[in-house]
Design a protein around this motif. Structure first.
Motif, PDB file in Angstrom:
ATOM      1  N   TRP A   1       0.832  -1.209   0.000  1.00 31.51           N
ATOM      2  CA  TRP A   1       0.000   0.000   0.000  1.00 31.51           C
ATOM      3  C   TRP A   1       0.864   1.255   0.000  1.00 31.51           C
ATOM      4  CZ3 TRP A   1      -0.331   3.680   3.925  1.00 31.51           C
ATOM      5  CH2 TRP A   1      -1.360   4.602   3.780  1.00 31.51           C
ATOM      6  N   ARG A   2       1.948   1.208   0.757  1.00 29.80           N
ATOM      7  CA  ARG A   2       2.868   2.352   0.808  1.00 29.80           C
ATOM      8  C   ARG A   2       4.265   1.785   0.677  1.00 29.80           C
ATOM      9  NH1 ARG A   2       2.420   6.699   5.613  1.00 29.80           N
ATOM     10  NH2 ARG A   2       0.355   7.043   4.814  1.00 29.80           N
ATOM     11  N   PRO A   3       4.710   1.554  -0.571  1.00 27.18           N
ATOM     12  CA  PRO A   3       5.801   0.637  -0.857  1.00 27.18           C
ATOM     13  C   PRO A   3       7.085   0.823  -0.069  1.00 27.18           C
ATOM     14  CG  PRO A   3       4.767   1.317  -2.864  1.00 27.18           C
ATOM     15  CD  PRO A   3       4.163   2.147  -1.775  1.00 27.18           C
ATOM     16  N   GLN A   4       7.474   2.057   0.227  1.00 29.49           N
ATOM     17  CA  GLN A   4       8.775   2.158   0.891  1.00 29.49           C
ATOM     18  C   GLN A   4       8.639   2.570   2.342  1.00 29.49           C
ATOM     19  OE1 GLN A   4      11.213   4.385  -2.043  1.00 29.49           O
ATOM     20  NE2 GLN A   4       9.833   3.276  -3.371  1.00 29.49           N
ATOM     21  N   GLY A   5       7.594   2.049   2.978  1.00 29.26           N
ATOM     22  CA  GLY A   5       7.449   2.318   4.403  1.00 29.26           C
ATOM     23  C   GLY A   5       6.857   3.684   4.665  1.00 29.26           C
ATOM     24  N   GLU A   6       7.318   4.278   5.738  1.00 32.62           N
ATOM     25  CA  GLU A   6       6.739   5.539   6.200  1.00 32.62           C
ATOM     26  C   GLU A   6       7.029   6.669   5.219  1.00 32.62           C
ATOM     27  OE1 GLU A   6      10.894   5.639   7.128  1.00 32.62           O
ATOM     28  OE2 GLU A   6       9.357   4.126   7.114  1.00 32.62           O
ATOM     29  N   ARG A   7       6.294   7.748   5.365  1.00 30.29           N
ATOM     30  CA  ARG A   7       6.516   8.872   4.459  1.00 30.29           C
ATOM     31  C   ARG A   7       7.841   9.537   4.750  1.00 30.29           C
ATOM     32  NH1 ARG A   7       1.589  12.708   6.155  1.00 30.29           N
ATOM     33  NH2 ARG A   7       0.873  11.249   7.688  1.00 30.29           N
TER      34      ARG A   7
END
Lengths: 257, 257
Positions: free
Chosen positions: A251-257
């Motif tokens: 869903w958010r490929p590289q982890g946190e923003r």
């Protein structure tokens, strides 16, 4: 030995010491198995009674999974519904709270009168798993950042667009956290209900077999059943946890923003 | 769009109170087509409130917010927030595509336009990047592309570059001027920086006081060529000093016109 392998071996060492000490204690003090069975006796019961315990485990797991899956679907659906309007939230929230605070052990004997044992176990697994998913979904859908909300208002997004492209993606991590909690709880719900409403015969679940063994003072089998329930819980927890983590990464490929 | 249809934005005696706190009172403001108006004022003087009222994200407690009804889509109103407010779960492409997606433009039909806009803000090749993988300046460029992709008639900007370092900020200011000149859109730019406001705008509106109100206006007659040399131009420096004097009046710290 590196620090990480030490960390990995520590829990195993603790378990070995614990069960080794237990085995030793039982043998040295010659404790009879109906008081405290040695780990070896529990293992023997696990293997010897596999014909009884494994089908019972399958029954419990089937009901647990059915309760869990429908609770996830239902919790998300009702979570979306109650966040669509204040009216819907006001209408359904008390019911959801009642479901959550009601002690399952108290209500299962009531349900069993009307629904029968199998449905009671299913409903218990469902009820306990339902609320965490519902609460997480509702909280997640409301967690939209004000600036994002403004953005969608500015471009006059329709309610469906706002739900699909803003609120739902915002809610994903919340819902997954709720799902993780629900997974472990659904097994607890099923086991508790089987204590109250379990039946003998081909359809009996693992917790029913556990109670049965306790009545018969077959303590090694009781321990074996309890061990299987623990293992099932650990496996469910780990499997759902991994699935959720994988979904979150996609869903958010590289982890946190 | 013709000038004969009156000003794009027209605020008349507008006030907005939040409970007991009056954010802005008696604000009159007119923005004509083709202008680049900077609203200059200290923090907390209601600049953002004015911008939100114009965008239709908020309603005045008194007075009228008028002008042309531009709508959200083609030729409409776009808004660049203080933060880039990109959707963290969407790529640069999907973030820039969002306004067109909400307007119902199919992905395939919008793709060329979205890519061209991403290239114009200097992010060519980063279409597939996730917001958290971009620097602050690049995120703001993506937000700018999202605002400009609908070819807005009115671009509202709320201290968009305030959080960026000086060099990045200057680059973005120059790029903004170039893109505004190319697109011909009208800009209303909120800032607390005197130098930035004079560098960018064709007219300054200075706000100040509690509650916030318009302290004065200042035409910026520096021509359309704005570059580094302008910063040493005596006319530019004189305007900066007059703007600072107006600001000082608004803040009640003395100063004369």
């Amino acid at each position: 030995m590196t620090r990480s392998t030490t960390v990995a071996l520590m829990p195993i060492a603790v378990l070995v010491v614990l069960f080794g000490g237990w085995e030793l204690l039982v043998r040295v003090m010659a404790i009879p198995p109906y008081v405290l069975p040695a780990p070896s006796a529990v293992l023997a019961a696990l293997v010897g009674d596999a014909g009884i315990l494994l089908p019972a485990l399958a029954v419990t797991l089937r009901i647990t999974v059915a309760g869990f899956v429908t609770a996830v679907v239902g919790g998300i659906a009702l979570g979306v519904l109650i966040t669509r309007s204040r009216l819907a939230e006001a209408a359904f929230s008390p019911l959801a709270v009642i479901l959550q605070v009601m002690p399952l052990i108290a209500i299962a004997p009531v349900i069993v009168i009307y629904a029968g044992p199998a449905v009671t176990v299913y409903l218990s697994a469902f009820i306990v798993a339902f609320f965490p998913v519902l609460a997480a979904t509702a909280a997640g859908l409301k967690a939209v950042e004000p600036a994002h909300r403004d953005l969608f208002r500015l471009y006059r997004a329709r309610p469906g667009q706002r739900l699909g492209w803003l609120e739902a993606p915002t809610a994903v991590p919340y819902v997954l956290a709720g799902v993780r909690t629900a997974a472990g709880l659904s097994l607890v719900g099923a086991v508790v209900a089987e204590f109250v409403a379990g039946t003998g015969g081909a359809g009996s679940g693992l917790a029913y077999r556990l109670v049965e063994a306790s009545y018969r003072l077959n303590v090694p089998r009781l321990f074996a059943a309890a061990l299987l329930i623990c293992l099932a819980g650990v496996v469910i927890h780990a499997a759902v946890g991994r699935a959720c983590a994988a979904l979150l990464r996609r869903w958010r490929p590289q982890g946190e923003r | 769009m013709s000038v004969s249809r009156g000003p794009l934005v027209s605020l008349r005696d507008v006030s907005r109170a939040f409970g007991d706190r009056v954010a802005v009172a008696g604000v009159d403001l007119t923005v004509d087509e083709g202008e680049f108006v900077a609203i200059l004022g200290p923090s907390g003087c209601g600049k953002t409130t004015v911008l939100r009222l114009i965008a239709g994200l908020d309603d005045p407690t008194a007075g009228t917010v008028g002008g042309r009804d531009l709508g959200p889509a083609e030729g409409g109103v776009a808004y660049v927030f203080q933060d880039p407010t990109l959707l963290p779960w969407a790529t640069v492409f999907d973030n820039v595509y969002l306004p067109l997606r909400i307007a119902g433009v199919p992905r395939a039909a919008a793709a060329d336009r979205v890519r061209a806009m991403i290239a114009r803000v200097g992010l060519a090749g980063r279409e597939g990047a996730w917001p958290h993988a971009l620097s602050g300046g690049m995120r703001m460029r993506a937000a700018l592309a999202r605002a400009l992709v609908t070819r807005p008639g009115l671009l509202l900007m709320d201290e968009p570059f305030a959080a960026l370092d000086e060099i990045t900020r200057q680059q973005l200011n120059d790029d903004l001027l170039r893109m505004v000149a190319e697109s011909g859109c009208t800009v209303l730019f909120v800032t607390h920086s005197v130098a930035e406001s004079v560098y960018l705008a064709t007219r300054l509106v200075v706000m100040g006081g509690v509650p916030g109100h318009v302290v004065g206006e200042l035409p910026v007659e520096l021509g359309s060529v704005r570059n580094e040399a302008l910063r040493r131009d005596p006319a530019y420096l004189a305007l900066c000093m007059r703007a600072s004097a107006l600001l000082a009046v608004g803040m009640g710290t003395g100063g004369t016109l």
